[in-house]
Enzyme design. Structure first.
Site, PDB file in Angstrom:
ATOM      1  N   LYS A 264       0.838  -1.201   0.000  1.00  0.00           N
ATOM      2  CA  LYS A 264       0.000   0.000   0.000  1.00  0.00           C
ATOM      3  C   LYS A 264       0.878   1.258   0.000  1.00  0.00           C
ATOM      4  O   LYS A 264       1.666   1.463   0.924  1.00  0.00           O
ATOM      5  CB  LYS A 264      -0.912  -0.009   1.233  1.00  0.00           C
ATOM      6  CG  LYS A 264      -1.751   1.262   1.424  1.00  0.00           C
ATOM      7  CD  LYS A 264      -2.643   1.172   2.682  1.00  0.00           C
ATOM      8  CE  LYS A 264      -3.391   2.475   2.946  1.00  0.00           C
ATOM      9  NZ  LYS A 264      -4.188   2.443   4.194  1.00  0.00           N
ATOM     10  N   LYS A 276     -10.325  12.402   8.971  1.00  0.00           N
ATOM     11  CA  LYS A 276      -9.797  11.968  10.265  1.00  0.00           C
ATOM     12  C   LYS A 276      -9.731  13.152  11.222  1.00  0.00           C
ATOM     13  O   LYS A 276      -9.647  14.304  10.785  1.00  0.00           O
ATOM     14  CB  LYS A 276      -8.373  11.426  10.090  1.00  0.00           C
ATOM     15  CG  LYS A 276      -8.272  10.070   9.423  1.00  0.00           C
ATOM     16  CD  LYS A 276      -6.820   9.617   9.350  1.00  0.00           C
ATOM     17  CE  LYS A 276      -6.679   8.279   8.647  1.00  0.00           C
ATOM     18  NZ  LYS A 276      -7.287   7.149   9.362  1.00  0.00           N
ATOM     19  N   GLU A 348      -9.748   3.449   2.554  1.00  0.00           N
ATOM     20  CA  GLU A 348      -9.287   3.608   1.174  1.00  0.00           C
ATOM     21  C   GLU A 348      -8.191   2.625   0.782  1.00  0.00           C
ATOM     22  O   GLU A 348      -8.022   2.313  -0.387  1.00  0.00           O
ATOM     23  CB  GLU A 348      -8.776   5.035   0.963  1.00  0.00           C
ATOM     24  CG  GLU A 348      -7.317   5.297   1.374  1.00  0.00           C
ATOM     25  CD  GLU A 348      -7.016   5.048   2.851  1.00  0.00           C
ATOM     26  OE1 GLU A 348      -7.960   5.135   3.662  1.00  0.00           O
ATOM     27  OE2 GLU A 348      -5.854   4.754   3.185  1.00  0.00           O
ATOM     28  N   ARG A 350      -7.919  -0.555   1.240  1.00  0.00           N
ATOM     29  CA  ARG A 350      -8.443  -1.773   0.613  1.00  0.00           C
ATOM     30  C   ARG A 350      -8.901  -1.513  -0.818  1.00  0.00           C
ATOM     31  O   ARG A 350      -8.924  -2.430  -1.640  1.00  0.00           O
ATOM     32  CB  ARG A 350      -9.569  -2.352   1.488  1.00  0.00           C
ATOM     33  CG  ARG A 350     -10.717  -1.432   1.705  1.00  0.00           C
ATOM     34  CD  ARG A 350     -11.584  -1.828   2.888  1.00  0.00           C
ATOM     35  NE  ARG A 350     -10.993  -1.455   4.180  1.00  0.00           N
ATOM     36  CZ  ARG A 350     -11.516  -1.752   5.368  1.00  0.00           C
ATOM     37  NH1 ARG A 350     -12.653  -2.426   5.444  1.00  0.00           N
ATOM     38  NH2 ARG A 350     -10.916  -1.373   6.479  1.00  0.00           N
TER      39      ARG A 350
HETATM   40  N1  BES Z   1      -4.350   4.130   7.092  1.00  0.00           N
HETATM   41  C1  BES Z   1      -5.448   3.806   7.922  1.00  0.00           C
HETATM   42  C2  BES Z   1      -5.106   2.748   8.973  1.00  0.00           C
HETATM   43  C3  BES Z   1      -4.120   3.141  10.028  1.00  0.00           C
HETATM   44  C4  BES Z   1      -4.550   3.504  11.282  1.00  0.00           C
HETATM   45  C5  BES Z   1      -2.765   3.078   9.796  1.00  0.00           C
HETATM   46  C6  BES Z   1      -3.652   3.835  12.261  1.00  0.00           C
HETATM   47  C7  BES Z   1      -1.866   3.407  10.773  1.00  0.00           C
HETATM   48  C8  BES Z   1      -2.318   3.778  12.022  1.00  0.00           C
HETATM   49  C9  BES Z   1      -6.596   3.275   7.088  1.00  0.00           C
HETATM   50  O1  BES Z   1      -6.712   3.799   5.823  1.00  0.00           O
HETATM   51  C10 BES Z   1      -7.840   3.626   7.830  1.00  0.00           C
HETATM   52  O2  BES Z   1      -8.132   4.779   7.930  1.00  0.00           O
HETATM   53  N2  BES Z   1      -8.551   2.604   8.322  1.00  0.00           N
HETATM   54  C11 BES Z   1      -9.754   2.804   9.061  1.00  0.00           C
HETATM   55  C12 BES Z   1     -10.770   1.834   8.531  1.00  0.00           C
HETATM   56  C13 BES Z   1     -12.166   2.092   9.043  1.00  0.00           C
HETATM   57  C14 BES Z   1     -12.700   3.360   8.428  1.00  0.00           C
HETATM   58  C15 BES Z   1     -13.024   0.924   8.686  1.00  0.00           C
HETATM   59  C16 BES Z   1      -9.466   2.557  10.533  1.00  0.00           C
HETATM   60  O3  BES Z   1      -8.691   1.641  10.847  1.00  0.00           O
HETATM   61  O4  BES Z   1      -9.985   3.291  11.348  1.00  0.00           O
HETATM   62 ZN    ZN Z   2      -4.974   4.512   4.975  1.00  0.00          ZN
HETATM   63 MN    MN Z   3      -7.815   5.615   5.836  1.00  0.00          MN
END
Ligand code: BES
Ligand code: ZN
Ligand code: MN
Length: 496
Positions: A264, A276, A348, A350
Site C-alpha cells: 500500500k 480523520k 481507502e 483496501r
Molecule cells: N491508514 C489507515 C489505517 C491506520 C490507522 C494506519 C492507524 C496506521 C495507524 C486506514 O486507511 C484507515 O483509515 N482505516 C480505518 C478503517 C475504518 C474506516 C473501517 C481505521 O482503521 O480506522
Molecule cells: Zn490509509
Molecule cells: Mn484511511
C-alpha cells in the site's frame, strides 16, 4: 555504511572499538575472551570477577587496550547461551553501533566467533543487519548543525575466522537487506509533500535502474484505460496524480510463475470526505509503509540476485477531501469488475489494494503477499510487536510466520472464516468497503480476498509495526522499515 567481513584475529585488529558478545555462562579462560584478557593485561577477567559483566542482556563494560590491537573493547551481555538467536545478534550489533556513536567513533568492529549455537552464516547476516540498520539516520531535511554531537558510524567490520565462507556470505546478505530496509525507512520518513505518488514512482524507477530491475509506471490515463476504477476513486480528491508502480526481477526461468509482492503506497491519508481527527494526522504520511517495504525488498532481491521471478506492485495515491472527492454512499467500479459501495472514504487502502491484487492475480503468481497499514484495529488486536497475517492458504501463512521469526519481524495469524464476509454485504453494490467495528482487521482482509482471484495469497496488516518508538538498539524513533526483512526472507526461502 560500509559493512564488510574481515577474516582476522580480533585481538590484533587495528580498530577504535571492538564489540564482543558475552553470554551468562561464558568461560573467560578460553576463546576470544581469554585472548583479549591477555592482550588487555587481565582487564577482561577483572571485569567479570568484579561482577560488572555477568553476561546478562543489557550488561555493558568498556575496556581500554594497551596498544597493538583494538583501542577499546566493549563487552555486551547476550543473556543465556541457550537462548541466543539471530534477533539477539541483531540487537547486539545495534548496541555496538550505538556505543560507537556515544564515543563519537566513526567505525566499529564486531566479533563473530564468540557467538555459537547459531549457524555462522546467520550470525554474520544478523550482525550486518543490526549494524546497517542502526547506522541509518534521516537528516536530509535539516540544516547541518555543528553543535550536534551525533556522529554517523560509517564502517562496521565483522571479524572472525571460524567460518570465512559462511561469514562472508552472511555479511553480504545482511548488508543488502539492511540497505533495502533503510531505503524503505528513508521513503517512509519523507513527508507527504515530498513523498508524493509521483515521487515514489520516480524513486522506484531510479532504484530499479541502479540494480537492474524492470520498472513500469502507470499514470492515471493508463489506469483508466486498464479499468483501475477503485484506485482512481481514491485519487479523485487530490491534485497529485496517482501512480501504479510495477517492478520486475527476472531471476528465475522465463515463464516460471512469479512471486508477487504488493504494498500500500498511500502517501497521505487524511481520510477523504470521512475526514480523520486533526490530532496525530501528521503521522498518516506513513500510510505508504507497505509500498516502501516492497520497493526496499525488491532492491535487496535484485542485489542478491535471487534465482526466482518476483514482481513488486505499489498502488500509490493520496486520500484527501475535495469537491470532486468520492463521497460516502458512492458506488464505484474496480478492475475486477465488482461494484463497491464506499461507506467510509477512510477505508481507502483496501480500495487501492483491490485493483493491485487483481492485477497481481492476473500474473498467475506462485503466491502473492500484500502488506499494508490497513487498520487501526490491528493495533488493538496485537499491539506493536507483531503484524497480523491472514490469507487463503495455510502453507503460505506458515512460511510467512517462519520468515517473521527468522527476520525478527514477526507476524501472527488471525482467522479469515467465510462468516466475516457477511459484514461486507451491501444493499446496493456487490460489496461495501467497511464491515463495522467487530473484527475490523479481519473484515478488511475479507474485502481484499474478494479481489485475489485464484491466487494463493496472504495479507500482512502492518499498521502497528511499520512506525513507532524505535526502542530496539538497531531502530530509531519513526520509520521502522517493517516488513522489508520479512519479505526478503520469505522470497529467499522460496528461491531455495
Ligand atoms: N491508514 C489507515 C489505517 C491506520 C490507522 C494506519 C492507524 C496506521 C495507524 C486506514 O486507511 C484507515 O483509515 N482505516 C480505518 C478503517 C475504518 C474506516 C473501517 C481505521 O482503521 O480506522
Ligand atoms: Zn490509509
Ligand atoms: Mn484511511
Amino acid at each position: 555504511m560500509r559493512l564488510r567481513y574481515v577474516d582476522a584475529d580480533a585481538r590484533t585488529l587495528d580498530t577504535p572499538l571492538l564489540a564482543v558478545g558475552v553470554t551468562e555462562a561464558a568461560d573467560p579462560a578460553s576463546g576470544l575472551l581469554a585472548d583479549l584478557d591477555g592482550a588487555l593485561g587481565g582487564a577482561v577477567l577483572r571485569a567479570l570477577e568484579a561482577g560488572d559483566m555477568k553476561g546478562k542482556a543489557g550488561d555493558e563494560t568498556l575496556l581500554y587496550g594497551a596498544g597493538g590491537g583494538p583501542a577499546r573493547v566493549v563487552l555486551l551481555g547476550l543473556g543465556k547461551a541457550a537462548k541466543v538467536d539471530t534477533e539477539k545478534v541483531r540487537r547486539m550489533a545495534g548496541r555496538a553501533v550505538r556505543t560507537a556513536e556515544r564515543l563519537r567513533l566513526e567505525s566499529v568492529a564486531i566479533a563473530l566467533d564468540p557467538i555459537d549455537g547459531v549457524a555462522r552464516e546467520a550470525v554474520a547476516q544478523a550482525a550486518a543487519e543490526g549494524a546497517g540498520l542502526a547506522a541509518w539516520r534521516f537528516t536530509e531535511l535539516k540544516a547541518e548543525d555543528e553543535d550536534d554531537p551525533t556522529v554517523t558510524v560509517r564502517t562496521a567490520d565483522l571479524v572472525g575466522s571460524a567460518d570465512p565462507d559462511g561469514y562472508s556470505q552472511g555479511a553480504l546478505i545482511g548488508a543488502a537487506i539492511a540497505r533495502g530496509e533503510n531505503l524503505a525507512r528513508t521513503l517512509q520518513s519523507r513527508p507527504g509533500n515530498v513523498a508524493t505518488p509521483t515521487h515514489l514512482a520516480d524513486e522506484a524507477v531510479r532504484m530499479a535502474g541502479s540494480v537492474g530491475l524492470d520498472a513500469t509506471i502507470f499514470d492515471e490515463e493508463r489506469m483508466r484505460d486498464e479499468g483501475m476504477l477503485a484506485l482512481l476513486s481514491v485519487s479523485r480528491g487530490s491534485e497529485e496524480e496517482a501512480r501504479f508502480i510495477i517492478l520486475e526481477h527476472r531471476g528465475g526461468a522465463e515463464g516460471d510463475a512469479p512471486l508477487v509482492l504488493v504494498g500500500k503506497g498511500l502517501t497521505f491519508d487524511a481520510g477523504g470526505i470521512s475526514l480523520k481527527p486533526a490530532a496525530g494526522m501528521e503521522e498518516m504520511k506513513y500510510d505508504m509503509s507497505g509500498g516502501a517495504a516492497v520497493i526496499g525488498a525488491m532492491q535487496a532481491i535484485a542485489e542478491l540476485g535471487l534465482k526466482i521471478n518476483v514482481v513488486g506492485l505499489v498502488p500509490s495515491s493520496e486520500n484527501l477531501p475535495d469537491g470532486r472527492a468520492t463521497k460516502p454512499g458512492d458506488v464505484i467500479g474496480s478492475l475486477a469488475g465488482k461494484t463497491i459501495e464506499v461507506i467510509n472514504t477512510d477505508a481507502e487502502g483496501r480500495l487501492i489494494l483491490a485493483d493491485a491484487l487483481t492485477w497481481g492475480s492476473r500474473l498467475n503468481p506462485a503466491a502473492m503477499v500484500d502488506c499494508a497499514t490497513l487498520t487501526g484495529s490491528v493495533v488493538i488486536a496485537l499491539g506493536h510487536h507483531a503484524a497480523a497475517v491472514l490469507g487463503n492458504d495455510d502453507d503460505l501463512i506458515a512460511e510467512l510466520r517462519a520468515a517473521g521469526e527468522a527476520s525478527g519481524e514477526r507476524c501472527w495469524q488471525l482467522p479469515l472464516w467465510d462468516e466475516y464476509r457477511k459484514q461486507l454485504d451491501s444493499p446496493t453494490a456487490d460489496l461495501q468497503n467497511v464491515g463495522g467495528r467487530p473484527g475490523g482487521s479481519i473484515t478488511a482482509a475479507a474485502f481484499l480476498k474478494e479481489f485475489v482471484g485464484e491466487a494463493k495469497w496472504a495479507h500482512l496488516d502492518i499498521a502497528g509495526t511499520a512506525w513507532g518508538d524505535g526502542k530496539l538498539p538497531y531502530q530509531r524513533k519513526g520509520a521502522l522499515g517493517f516488513p522489508t526483512r520479512l519479505l526478503v526472507e520469505w522470497v529467499r526461502s522460496r528461491a531455495g
